[in-house]
Design a protein around this motif. Structure first.
Motif: not given
Ligand SMILES: [Cu+2]
Length: 105
Positions: A57-59, A91, A93-94, A97
């Motif tokens: 998943a990304h945001t 993102c 979660f990352h 990004m």
């Molecule tokens: Cu992500």
């Protein structure tokens, strides 16, 4: 130019001006933990659509919180931009990004 033709041209121009510009959709791909293109430009009323091609998943989360789009694996998500300005996003979660949306009137 003959008068009749000038009048016709004026009507044509008015008619063109009365039609609002068609809102566009700007596509951004998230793949291999990379946002592509990193920077996009949109006009107010346009849609930014992110396509998450990864298996995680990304945001697309604006640093100023003006949008926060959840992008499950393999899914798309979008937001309509309503404010003029430059919006950095990342993102959740990352955090490496990152992308940027520039919105013009
Ligand atoms: Cu992500």
């Amino acid at each position: 130019m003959r008068p009749g033709r000038t009048a016709l041209l004026a009507i044509a121009l008015c008619g063109f001006a009365a039609v609002p510009a068609q809102a566009a959709t700007i596509d951004v791909v998230m793949q291999n933990l990379v946002v592509k293109p990193v920077e996009v430009t949109a006009k107010v009323g346009d849609t930014i659509r992110w396509d998450n091609k990864d298996f995680v998943a990304h945001t697309a989360t604006a640093t100023d919180k003006s949008f926060d789009v959840m992008l499950p694996p393999g899914k798309t998500g979008s937001t309509v931009v309503t404010k003029v300005g430059t919006f950095d996003y990342f993102c959740k979660f990352h955090p490496n990004m990152k992308g940027k949306v520039t919105v013009t009137p």
